[in-house]
Design an enzyme around this catalytic site. Structure first.
Site, PDB file in Angstrom:
ATOM      1  N   ASP A  45       0.825  -1.203   0.000  1.00  0.00           N
ATOM      2  CA  ASP A  45       0.000   0.000   0.000  1.00  0.00           C
ATOM      3  C   ASP A  45       0.864   1.260   0.000  1.00  0.00           C
ATOM      4  O   ASP A  45       0.467   2.293  -0.545  1.00  0.00           O
ATOM      5  CB  ASP A  45      -0.918  -0.012   1.224  1.00  0.00           C
ATOM      6  CG  ASP A  45      -2.053   0.994   1.116  1.00  0.00           C
ATOM      7  OD1 ASP A  45      -2.717   1.024   0.064  1.00  0.00           O
ATOM      8  OD2 ASP A  45      -2.275   1.738   2.088  1.00  0.00           O
ATOM      9  N   CYS A 136     -10.698   4.172  -4.621  1.00  0.00           N
ATOM     10  CA  CYS A 136      -9.829   4.136  -3.444  1.00  0.00           C
ATOM     11  C   CYS A 136     -10.407   4.999  -2.323  1.00  0.00           C
ATOM     12  O   CYS A 136     -10.273   4.666  -1.136  1.00  0.00           O
ATOM     13  CB  CYS A 136      -8.423   4.609  -3.809  1.00  0.00           C
ATOM     14  SG  CYS A 136      -7.233   4.400  -2.476  1.00  0.00           S
ATOM     15  N   GLU A 206      -9.011  -3.061  -6.596  1.00  0.00           N
ATOM     16  CA  GLU A 206      -9.218  -2.937  -5.156  1.00  0.00           C
ATOM     17  C   GLU A 206      -9.560  -4.294  -4.541  1.00  0.00           C
ATOM     18  O   GLU A 206      -9.024  -4.675  -3.496  1.00  0.00           O
ATOM     19  CB  GLU A 206     -10.332  -1.928  -4.849  1.00  0.00           C
ATOM     20  CG  GLU A 206      -9.952  -0.480  -5.050  1.00  0.00           C
ATOM     21  CD  GLU A 206      -8.963   0.036  -4.019  1.00  0.00           C
ATOM     22  OE1 GLU A 206      -8.732  -0.655  -2.999  1.00  0.00           O
ATOM     23  OE2 GLU A 206      -8.414   1.128  -4.230  1.00  0.00           O
TER      24      GLU A 206
END
Length: 221
Positions: A45, A136, A206
């Site tokens: 991430d 996101c 995602e």
């Protein structure tokens, strides 16, 4: 005519439901997710968020709308500073140092997700590039809202959940949705379809971000 975000959200619902019920998320909420998987997620991430910030700047340089430009620049420069600060705490608590970050290969899904967003920047339009950023914000915000009252018995997991239910993050999410709706209202039918495709592809990546972390994905070579 309904805002384009309404159609995007409806079409992405099957992917988002799989995200909300993915074992990475359900185990995180239950407190049973192995910490090593969370460490893996954080390192991948970090790569994603660095590029996510850069994309805000690059898209801001393309747009002529002053309000959109300001939002994107602020986003790149730490508008969601709560997310940045909590990540620093996580890295410190889990003893993830710079050497570990540098020696951790970028996973296939993280690489492909970032490549998708740069593709929309370089080969698409300002509208499709901006839309690629939206899941996101929006997916994480909905996830935080769903999980915050359930909570997690593991402190670091609870802090992670709370980040995405904060008023600041919710406000940023709502602004991003309104920006995409504005761009969609100004777009041709063809560009609207491209925006929807961009949104769905980001939603796909995602979902696979959770799977990537759950299996600690490698290139297999």
């Amino acid at each position: 005519m309904q805002p384009i975000s309404v159609k995007m959200h409806e079409l992405a619902k099957p992917l988002w439901e799989k995200s909300f019920h993915h074992p990475f998320i359900t185990e995180l909420a239950a407190g049973s997710l192995p910490m090593d998987n969370f460490r893996y997620y954080l390192k991948q991430d970090r790569y994603y968020l660095g590029n996510f910030a850069d994309l805000h700047r690059k898209i801001a340089a393309q747009t002529t709308d002053p309000a959109i430009k300001q939002f994107l620049i602020e986003g790149a420069d730490g508008m969601n500073s709560g997310e940045t600060e909590i990540r620093k705490e996580f890295f410190g608590e889990l003893k993830i140092d710079e050497n570990e970050i540098k020696t951790t290969p970028i996973s296939p899904n993280a690489y492909n997700y970032v490549a998708h967003m740069y593709h929309e920047l370089n080969e698409g339009t300002t509208a499709t590039a901006t839309t690629a950023l939206l899941p996101c914000y929006w997916l994480y915000n909905e996830m935080g809202q769903q999980l915050v009252n359930v909570g997690s018995p593991v402190k670091i997991y609870q802090q992670f959940i709370e980040t995405y239910d904060s008023p600041e993050f919710s406000d940023a999410t709502n602004k991003m949705i309104s920006i995409v709706d504005k761009l969609g209202a100004e777009a041709s039918d063809e560009e609207q379809e491209a925006m929807i495709k961009s949104f769905l592809r980001s939603s796909y990546f995602e979902l696979n971000f959770w799977q990537m972390a759950y299996e600690k994905e490698t290139w297999g070579v």
